[in-house]
Write a protein that holds these residues in place. Structure first.
Motif: not given
Length: 188
Positions: A8-33
């Motif tokens: 999928g996307y590289k982090a910067h392609e979707i505007g994620v620049f910090k490991n604390s970005d809440p979007a990461i948890n959403i993406i990880k939850e989708a992957i986990k499901q």
């Protein structure tokens, strides 16, 4: 399905620049499901190419799931040797820590980066070595995943290859579901 490639996307392609970005948890939850549902279908291996962003988040999810599903394995098949060499120290450390816990790590090309053909070869190799692709990708927002996605769509027309896509709408549904669940616990 025994072997699943995740990309999928590289982090910067979707505007994620910090490991604390809440979007990461959403993406990880989708992957986990998706991984959990595929475990019920016999999933044994997850393959990534070790790119920052979705692939590393997927690796973290797999490593977490191994606690409950010890038969699940993680393979990192990079396009070329030393692919993380130009990353900053934090990202190199993240990659190294995940690579140390992975069940298999190898580079498809045995030389450092020389040309874009190595990336095409990596995409094709991942398709040939897996039964399906889980891609965090939305055609509305093109980025580097489009090359693998288009190759996989073409490949799936002549083989029994399963394509699973997580779009921005799917991620939005997870956000709404989490909001709903947190609102309903307040009411209880």
């Amino acid at each position: 399905m025994k072997v699943l490639t995740i990309s999928g996307y590289k982090a910067h392609e979707i505007g994620v620049f910090k490991n604390s970005d809440p979007a990461i948890n959403i993406i990880k939850e989708a992957i986990k499901q998706e991984i959990v549902s595929k475990l019920d279908e016999g999933l044994e291996w997850v393959i990534i190419s070790g790119q920052l962003g979705v692939e590393m988040w997927a690796a973290e999810v797999v490593l977490e799931l191994k606690e409950d599903f010890p038969a699940l394995n993680l393979a990192i098949l990079t396009a070329f040797e030393q692919h993380e060499e130009k990353w900053n120290e934090t990202n190199q450390e993240l990659y190294q820590s995940i690579a140390m816990e992975a069940d298999f790590v190898e580079s498809i090309s045995k030389s450092p980066y020389t040309n874009p053909q190595q990336l095409k070869n990596k995409n094709y190799f991942h398709l040939k070595k897996s039964d399906g692709l889980l891609m965090v990708y939305d055609e509305e927002k093109e980025g580097s995943p489009k090359y693998l996605w288009n190759m996989a769509k073409e490949y799936s027309q002549s083989t029994q290859y399963e394509l699973t896509q997580i779009t921005f709408q799917d991620l939005q549904w997870i956000v709404e579901e989490q909001q709903w669940n947190s609102d309903s616990t307040v009411i209880d």
